[in-house]
Design an enzyme around this catalytic site. Structure first.
Site, PDB file in Angstrom:
ATOM      1  CE  LYS A  54      58.732   2.750  56.598  1.00 28.73           C
ATOM      2  NZ  LYS A  54      58.244   2.772  55.223  1.00 28.73           N
ATOM      3  CD  GLN A  98      58.272   0.242  52.628  1.00 27.58           C
ATOM      4  OE1 GLN A  98      57.717   0.705  53.618  1.00 27.58           O
ATOM      5  NE2 GLN A  98      59.367   0.785  52.141  1.00 27.58           N
ATOM      6  CG  ASP A 121      54.083   6.661  53.443  1.00 27.58           C
ATOM      7  OD1 ASP A 121      55.102   6.990  54.086  1.00 27.58           O
ATOM      8  OD2 ASP A 121      53.912   5.526  52.956  1.00 27.58           O
TER       9      ASP A 121
HETATM   10  N1  GUN Z   1      59.647   3.239  49.978  1.00 25.55           N
HETATM   11  C1  GUN Z   1      60.751   4.005  50.161  1.00 25.55           C
HETATM   12  N2  GUN Z   1      60.466   5.047  50.989  1.00 25.55           N
HETATM   13  C2  GUN Z   1      59.167   4.905  51.328  1.00 25.55           C
HETATM   14  C3  GUN Z   1      58.302   5.663  52.176  1.00 25.55           C
HETATM   15  O1  GUN Z   1      58.663   6.683  52.765  1.00 25.55           O
HETATM   16  N3  GUN Z   1      57.028   5.186  52.280  1.00 25.55           N
HETATM   17  C4  GUN Z   1      56.608   4.080  51.616  1.00 25.55           C
HETATM   18  N4  GUN Z   1      55.342   3.714  51.771  1.00 25.55           N
HETATM   19  N5  GUN Z   1      57.389   3.362  50.830  1.00 25.55           N
HETATM   20  C5  GUN Z   1      58.660   3.778  50.692  1.00 25.55           C
END
Ligand code: GUN
Length: 284
Positions: A54, A98, A121
């Site tokens: 990211k 996350q 998100d």
């Molecule tokens: N863990 C797995 N996929 C995601 C996601 O799309 N966003 C976040 N914040 N954590 C994750």
């Protein structure tokens, strides 16, 4: 041989990133520097790798980012305090925590502490609610990525029978909601569903997100069906693979997304898009 059947996340995400970079340039010319803050708690290697990806994507599109890496022992209150600071920080447009979080932290409380205006998100109750009623909001990145891939490949959604396998709050449930908004007839299958193959064999589109390598096999799909694979697994040789038995399904499918090089890249692009959207909202 089957190249024409592939819906490539690589191709689509590269195009999208160019557009995002352009938008970032415009925003910067107006004095707005889009910025994403990513919080990671603990040392889950998969999470660390996602977060790295990211941050790298942000850099590629000239979006500022910072990573707040916290130890596994972080308390819920400490995490909430950090989120509050970021909520009040005018220079931060997107906040991402996350997942998964360590077991002693209540995920729902933490996610909902994020300002819905910075929730890139799309996981807060406000954004989830707005998504389900079709109001402008931050849409979760993976579900939106699936829709983007179908639309980019020219797959008609309206009136189609879609089977979604998986009912998670992050993927299965929201993607079903988005498809219903686009007038598909949607069946959600999950661990308690009787005879999944009976449902998938009648589907025009199958979307799968269950984390089980090679679950969807050719005998489970209709000739010409469109297959979207959201799974990210390692097979017995340690190779990255999805929830679809690609080699068998590719013969029978009309179109199919690969793993790697599929939906995962679209998830990443949509995070950038949501961050830019948040920065743009500041202009209003
Ligand atoms: N863990 C797995 N996929 C995601 C996601 O799309 N966003 C976040 N914040 N954590 C994750």
């Amino acid at each position: 041989m089957y190249e024409e059947k592939l819906i490539s996340g690589k191709v689509i995400s590269a195009e999208e990133k160019q557009k995002i970079s352009q938008k970032v340039k415009q925003l910067k010319a107006e004095g707005i520097n889009p910025k994403l803050s990513v919080i990671i708690v603990g040392e889950n290697p998969a999470s660390q790798s996602y977060v790295k990806g990211k941050v790298k994507d942000c850099a590629e599109c000239d979006i500022d980012s910072d990573t707040i890496a916290l130890p596994e022992s972080t308390t819920q209150q400490e995490l909430l305090d950090i989120i509050e600071k970021l909520n009040n920080d005018e220079t931060v447009h997107g906040i991402l925590v996350q997942l998964p979080l360590p077991k002693h932290i209540e995920e729902y409380a933490v996610i909902n502490a994020i300002s819905s205006e910075k929730d890139v998100d799309g996981f807060t109750a406000v954004n989830v609610g707005n998504m389900h009623i079709g109001k402008d909001c931050f849409i979760p990145c993976t579900p939106q990525g699936c829709i983007d891939m179908l639309e980019y490949a020219g797959v008609e959604i309206e009136g189609k029978d879609v089977v979604v396998i998986g009912r998670s709050n992050i993927v299965g449930f929201p993607v079903a909601s988005l498809l219903i908004k686009k007038s598909a007839t949607v069946t959600i299958c999950h661990s308690k569903t009787k005879n999944i193959a009976e449902k998938t064999r009648n589907a025009d589109i199958v979307i799968i997100a269950i984390g089980c390598a090679g679950f969807l096999t050719a005998d489970m799909i209709k000739e010409g069906a469109v297959i979207v694979d959201i799974g990210i697994n390692r097979n017995s040789q340690g190779k990255l693979c999805g929830d679809v038995d690609f080699d068998s399904c590719v013969e029978k499918a009309g179109k199919i997304t690969p793993v790697p090089g599929g939906v995962g890249l679209m998830t990443r692009v949509n995070l950038l898009k949501n961050t830019v959207k948040s920065a743009k909202n500041k202009r209003k």
